[in-house]
Design an enzyme around this catalytic site. Structure first.
Site, PDB file in Angstrom:
ATOM      1  CD  GLU A 111      37.869  37.517  32.144  1.00  0.00           C
ATOM      2  OE1 GLU A 111      36.472  37.069  32.210  1.00  0.00           O
ATOM      3  OE2 GLU A 111      38.685  36.321  32.007  1.00  0.00           O
ATOM      4  CD  GLU A 146      42.284  38.010  32.982  1.00  0.00           C
ATOM      5  OE1 GLU A 146      41.710  36.765  33.106  1.00  0.00           O
ATOM      6  OE2 GLU A 146      41.581  39.075  33.390  1.00  0.00           O
TER       7      GLU A 146
END
Length: 414
Positions: free
Chosen positions: A232, A332
């Site tokens: 991320e 995720e």
């Protein structure tokens, strides 16, 4: 980038790597056989469902990088109090006491019994978030404060997974200087990002190469097949792709070339996909093989109508692989909904009338994500009371998620 690295990228089309389905690594899973077809002379061949050999995984969140929001009791037990990150807690406790506190956490947050339960629940993969400080010589001793001794615990965890034939994805979750601001998942609740500088990239390459060497040298890592170069990253940093992504790939392959690792034993190298919004790795790795992409799907943060019907229809029709980023793993996702509404009557887990929605939404997401390589739920466990929306283990125990993920086909109603 050095000329030798450019040359390595130029020949990378010869590089293979290993993904579970390429080795039939997971074997025959429960309910994976569609039917047996007669092949003459009393023989038969098996026809498998499209979900055969898919990654069905969980993240081991808050094991090696503790996030206080999801592990509040453990954080208190460690003596971290109101510290915002591991860095802050280590400053508070001091090196020796901090090492002891974190070692105890590593020994108790995820145990062998957890991996046994994962197997019982149809989980075949674990994604393990780690920080660059696991390679301790990379830490600036005069200014950076992290627990020591984690690498031996990582060795043990990977061996536990390997002994159960579970695939392992290692993920650089905490990058040097922090890849995003104000996030405990980086291990340092940094007011400003510091990662996007050449000298910090160099430390990340050293981490990736050290882990690549360890994966190939230590038998404990025998089922580690994927290494993610950063989790991320923040948006708006062009050198993430042009400099870091390109060189990270080359550095990992350089380490494997130096070890004469056969193509089919080389690591799959993973990048956040273009849909994340921080850049498209494919623009610098277009001819490179042994690459996979990571997509994170949290509808609670998406710009969609916040209604049950919208969640279900969005998940049922979800597509992935923007800008030709393929193959994709949904690395995720969760069952958490919009934070402003999660405790309202239509969404609360306290009302059994909402159970059917969460069961169907879980199944709808699984159905969609298995159009790619598969999925990894965030997370295996969390300390959020009875709220199982972030905890796979609790959701199974609450009969929201079935023990056999293959039952998603019957529950999704897409």
């Amino acid at each position: 980038m050095k000329a030798s690295l450019l040359s390595l990228l130029a020949i990378s089309t010869a590089v293979s790597a290993w993904l579970p389905h390429e080795r039939n690594f997971f074997g025959e899973q429960p309910n994976s056989v569609a039917r047996n077809l007669a092949a003459g002379k009393g023989r038969s061949v098996k026809r498998y469902l499209s979900t055969f050999n898919k990654i069905r995984g969980v993240n081991l969140g808050s094991l090696f990088i503790v996030e206080p929001w999801m592990a509040g009791q453990a954080w208190e037990d460690m003596g971290c109090g109101d510290s915002k990150s591991e860095f802050d807690c280590m400053v508070k406790l001091g090196q020796e006491a901090g090492n002891t506190a974190f070692a105890n956490h590593w020994d108790t947050w995820i145990t062998e019994a957890d991996l046994d339960s994962m197997q019982d629940y149809g989980i075949n993969t674990v994604r393990v978030p780690v920080g660059y400080w696991f390679v301790e010589e990379l830490v600036y001793a005069d200014s950076e404060h992290f627990p020591q001794g984690g690498l031996a615990k990582l060795d043990r965890l990977c061996d536990w997974a390997a002994s159960r034939d579970m695939y392992v994805i290692l993920d650089l979750h905490g990058a040097p200087g922090a890849q995003v601001a104000d996030q405990p998942f980086t291990g340092q609740y940094a007011a400003e990002v510091g990662f996007y500088q050449t000298y910090q990239f160099e430390r990340a390459y050293s981490f990736l190469q050290a882990m690549t060497d360890r994966i190939h040298d230590y038998s404990q890592y025998r089922t580690v097949g994927m290494l993610e170069v950063v989790n991320e990253p923040a948006k708006g940093h062009a050198n993430l792709v042009s400099e870091y992504y390109a060189t990270a790939y080359a550095k990992i392959r350089e380490s494997e070339t130096n070890k004469s690792i056969p193509a089919d034993q080389q690591l799959t190298i993973q990048f956040m996909d273009s849909a994340w919004g921080a850049g498209n790795a494919k623009t610098v790795l277009d001819s490179s093989s042994g690459v996979a992409y990571d997509d994170h799907r949290y509808l609670k943060y998406s710009n969609i109508e916040q209604s049950k019907s919208s969640y279900l229809s969005t998940s049922c029709s979800d597509t992935f692989g923007k800008d030709a980023n393929s193959p994709v793993i949904i690395g995720e996702w969760s069952l958490s909904v919009d934070s402003d509404q999660e405790n309202d009557a239509d969404w609360t887990i306290a009302d059994p009338n909402n159970t059917a929605f969460y069961q169907q939404w879980w199944a709808s997401q699984v159905q969609a994500y298995e159009r790619g390589l598969g999925w990894v739920f965030w997370s295996w466990k969390a300390q959020l009371g009875n709220d199982w929306r972030w905890s796979y283990s609790q959701a199974v125990e609450a009969s929201i998620i079935p023990k056999d993920p293959s039952n998603a086909a019957q529950l999704a109603n897409c």
